[in-house]
Every structure is written in C-alpha cells, then in structure tokens.
Design a protein around this motif. Sequence first.
Motif, mmCIF file in Angstrom:
data_model
loop_
_atom_site.group_PDB
_atom_site.id
_atom_site.type_symbol
_atom_site.label_atom_id
_atom_site.label_comp_id
_atom_site.label_asym_id
_atom_site.label_seq_id
_atom_site.Cartn_x
_atom_site.Cartn_y
_atom_site.Cartn_z
ATOM 1 N N GLU A 36 24.720 42.277 41.626
ATOM 2 C CA GLU A 36 26.176 42.340 41.792
ATOM 3 C C GLU A 36 26.648 41.215 42.716
ATOM 4 O O GLU A 36 25.968 40.849 43.668
ATOM 5 C CB GLU A 36 26.605 43.679 42.407
ATOM 6 C CG GLU A 36 26.472 44.848 41.492
ATOM 7 C CD GLU A 36 27.444 44.828 40.327
ATOM 8 O OE1 GLU A 36 28.539 44.242 40.454
ATOM 9 O OE2 GLU A 36 27.088 45.406 39.289
ATOM 10 N N ARG A 39 31.865 39.758 47.704
ATOM 11 C CA ARG A 39 32.675 38.741 48.383
ATOM 12 C C ARG A 39 33.153 39.274 49.729
ATOM 13 O O ARG A 39 33.604 40.413 49.823
ATOM 14 C CB ARG A 39 33.877 38.373 47.524
ATOM 15 C CG ARG A 39 34.820 37.372 48.170
ATOM 16 C CD ARG A 39 35.955 36.968 47.263
ATOM 17 N NE ARG A 39 35.512 36.470 45.985
ATOM 18 C CZ ARG A 39 35.048 35.230 45.756
ATOM 19 N NH1 ARG A 39 34.968 34.365 46.735
ATOM 20 N NH2 ARG A 39 34.664 34.864 44.562
ATOM 21 N N GLU A 41 35.804 39.699 52.326
ATOM 22 C CA GLU A 41 37.266 39.670 52.357
ATOM 23 C C GLU A 41 37.804 39.557 53.778
ATOM 24 O O GLU A 41 38.898 39.048 53.972
ATOM 25 C CB GLU A 41 37.823 40.928 51.694
ATOM 26 C CG GLU A 41 37.524 41.007 50.214
ATOM 27 C CD GLU A 41 38.271 39.963 49.410
ATOM 28 O OE1 GLU A 41 39.494 39.822 49.599
ATOM 29 O OE2 GLU A 41 37.629 39.282 48.591
ATOM 30 N N LEU A 53 34.321 42.943 48.997
ATOM 31 C CA LEU A 53 34.782 43.336 47.675
ATOM 32 C C LEU A 53 33.575 43.355 46.755
ATOM 33 O O LEU A 53 32.872 42.347 46.617
ATOM 34 C CB LEU A 53 35.824 42.340 47.164
ATOM 35 C CG LEU A 53 36.412 42.603 45.788
ATOM 36 C CD1 LEU A 53 37.308 43.844 45.836
ATOM 37 C CD2 LEU A 53 37.220 41.411 45.319
ATOM 38 N N ARG A 55 32.424 45.103 42.851
ATOM 39 C CA ARG A 55 32.796 45.871 41.656
ATOM 40 C C ARG A 55 34.271 46.270 41.674
ATOM 41 O O ARG A 55 34.643 47.384 41.344
ATOM 42 C CB ARG A 55 31.902 47.089 41.513
ATOM 43 C CG ARG A 55 30.427 46.699 41.399
ATOM 44 C CD ARG A 55 29.562 47.856 41.175
ATOM 45 N NE ARG A 55 29.762 48.277 39.787
ATOM 46 C CZ ARG A 55 28.919 49.011 39.109
ATOM 47 N NH1 ARG A 55 27.809 49.417 39.684
ATOM 48 N NH2 ARG A 55 29.166 49.338 37.872
ATOM 49 N N ASN A 56 35.118 45.333 42.113
ATOM 50 C CA ASN A 56 36.575 45.504 42.143
ATOM 51 C C ASN A 56 37.075 46.571 43.107
ATOM 52 O O ASN A 56 38.147 47.136 42.906
ATOM 53 C CB ASN A 56 37.130 45.750 40.732
ATOM 54 C CG ASN A 56 36.988 44.530 39.863
ATOM 55 O OD1 ASN A 56 37.198 43.416 40.322
ATOM 56 N ND2 ASN A 56 36.615 44.727 38.623
ATOM 57 N N TYR A 57 36.310 46.886 44.127
ATOM 58 C CA TYR A 57 36.842 47.732 45.190
ATOM 59 C C TYR A 57 36.332 47.256 46.538
ATOM 60 O O TYR A 57 35.344 46.547 46.637
ATOM 61 C CB TYR A 57 36.581 49.225 44.954
ATOM 62 C CG TYR A 57 35.153 49.678 45.003
ATOM 63 C CD1 TYR A 57 34.596 50.174 46.177
ATOM 64 C CD2 TYR A 57 34.351 49.633 43.866
ATOM 65 C CE1 TYR A 57 33.285 50.611 46.222
ATOM 66 C CE2 TYR A 57 33.029 50.066 43.903
ATOM 67 C CZ TYR A 57 32.515 50.553 45.078
ATOM 68 O OH TYR A 57 31.212 50.973 45.112
ATOM 69 N N ARG A 58 37.076 47.617 47.571
ATOM 70 C CA ARG A 58 36.780 47.146 48.930
ATOM 71 C C ARG A 58 35.997 48.185 49.716
ATOM 72 O O ARG A 58 36.277 49.373 49.634
ATOM 73 C CB ARG A 58 38.073 46.827 49.661
ATOM 74 C CG ARG A 58 38.818 45.676 49.052
ATOM 75 C CD ARG A 58 40.170 45.514 49.715
ATOM 76 N NE ARG A 58 40.970 44.558 49.005
ATOM 77 C CZ ARG A 58 41.164 43.307 49.418
ATOM 78 N NH1 ARG A 58 40.627 42.886 50.537
ATOM 79 N NH2 ARG A 58 41.900 42.484 48.710
#
Length: 75
Positions: A36, A39, A41, A53, A55-58
């Motif tokens: 995976e 990133r 943030e 971030l 899999r599209n969640y923080r």
Amino acid sequence: MNLSELKKGQAGRVLRIEAVPALRKRLIDMGVLAGEVIRVEGVAPFGDPMEVLVRNYRLSLRKHEVEGILVEEVQ
C-alpha cells in the motif's frame, strides 16, 4: 527507511511492519498493508503524532507506531 523519516507531502510504499504482534495486527486492521502507498499529510511540532493517508482515509499514528513501518519512497 521507516515511515517516520518521510516529510510532509512525501509518500512511500509499505514494505513490511516490524512491531509487536498486537500493534502489527492493529495496523493491518487499519489498512496499513505491504504494497500500500502511504502519504504523510501532517506532523505535529515534535513529530508525534503523524497524520497519514492510506487507502483514501486519514490516520493519526504515534511516533513509536510509525517507526516500525518500513517503506520505500515513491513519487
């Protein structure tokens, strides 16, 4: 390198998680899996916690948690 070495805005691909079994399971349950992209943030002033971030969640992770996540930097 481990995730804690990345700066805000940088991303890395998870290679493996080196942590005690309970923490490793918790991270995997949250979607931090080998392969995976994760990133950075944001980072608190003293480096703890770190907002990432994946899999599209923080997620907000403590410094001792991100130090066991080994990554390779990606663009």
